[in-house]
Design a protein around this motif. Structure first.
Motif: not given
Length: 248
Positions: A175, A217-218, A221, A226, A228-233
């Motif tokens: 990332r 990242e905050k 987000h 979502t 970016y949340s999917d990208y982190v996952s």
């Protein structure tokens, strides 16, 4: 009295008159020198007294150290009186099952630190890992910059002028590849220049970048939600690929 006798008497009086002022001037000069010498001695004595007084004041501000009480905190008898038990602890268990490899690695690293290098291969490691990490880091930074393109921003907070979330290229592996490349570059330079100070500062840099990435990242987000949340996952590795980070 003849003219010649008068002339001789005048000459003698003139000679005496010439010496008298000079003698008086020399006497006054010696008196001035003596007075100046006395003033200098008195000034030095005053300075010494001031220094002694300051030293006494400074010493009075120091805490009273109870050396006997401090020494009493170390109960050496608790160690020397249990030598036999310690030997039994060391000899207990079967060889190879007590974690000997960790102790050997610990001792080896301590010796390397004490003697300032790795025996036999120290120069080879310096020549090999220094330039390799340096080049890899520079390449990763360049790849990250080119993949970012118009989304590049030096600030941790995302810009309102760009709405592109970069998740492809090298960003599909980690990332924050630019940060990881920077750390690799500094680590390689530290090894290449044989500088322990630079290596320690590189570790500090890694910590600073980790804190900065949390702020970044905050903001991502908040901006992308979502997505970016999917990208982190999908890409759990922050600075290093997840497979490599799990092995480390």
């Amino acid at each position: 009295m003849t003219r010649s006798k008068l002339f001789a008497l005048a000459t003698c009086l003139g000679s005496v008159g010439a010496f008298v002022p000079r003698y008086q001037h020399n006497s006054q000069h010696e008196v001035l020198k003596a007075n100046l010498r006395k003033k200098n001695i008195a000034s030095l004595a005053d300075k010494k007294n001031n220094i002694d007084g300051t030293s006494d004041d400074f010493m009075s501000t120091l805490p009273n150290l109870d050396l006997e009480g401090l020494a009493g905190q170390f109960n050496l008898e608790n160690l020397t009186g249990n030598i036999d038990q310690i030997k039994e602890n060391v000899l207990d268990g079967e060889f190879g099952t007590r974690g000997e490899a960790y102790v050997a690695a610990q001792g080896f690293l301590v010796l390397c630190i004490v003697f300032g290098g790795v025996p036999f291969v120290g120069d080879t490691l310096q020549i090999l890992f220094g330039p390799v990490l340096l080049l890899i880091g520079c390449a990763v930074i360049l790849k990250g910059l080119t993949d970012m393109g118009g989304s590049l921003n030096v600030w941790p907070m995302p810009s309102s002028k760009n709405n592109d979330l970069i998740i492809s290229g090298i960003f599909g592996q980690v990332r924050h590849p630019i940060y990881s490349g920077l750390v690799c570059t500094m680590a390689g330079f530290s090894i290449l220049t044989d500088s322990a100070t630079r290596l320690i500062l590189t570790i500090v840099l890694l910590y600073a970048l980790d804190v900065k990435s949390e702020v970044e990242e905050k903001g991502l987000h908040e901006k992308f939600g979502t997505a970016y949340s999917d990208y982190v996952s999908a890409v759990p590795g922050k600075f290093f690929p997840d497979e490599l980070a799990s092995k480390i």
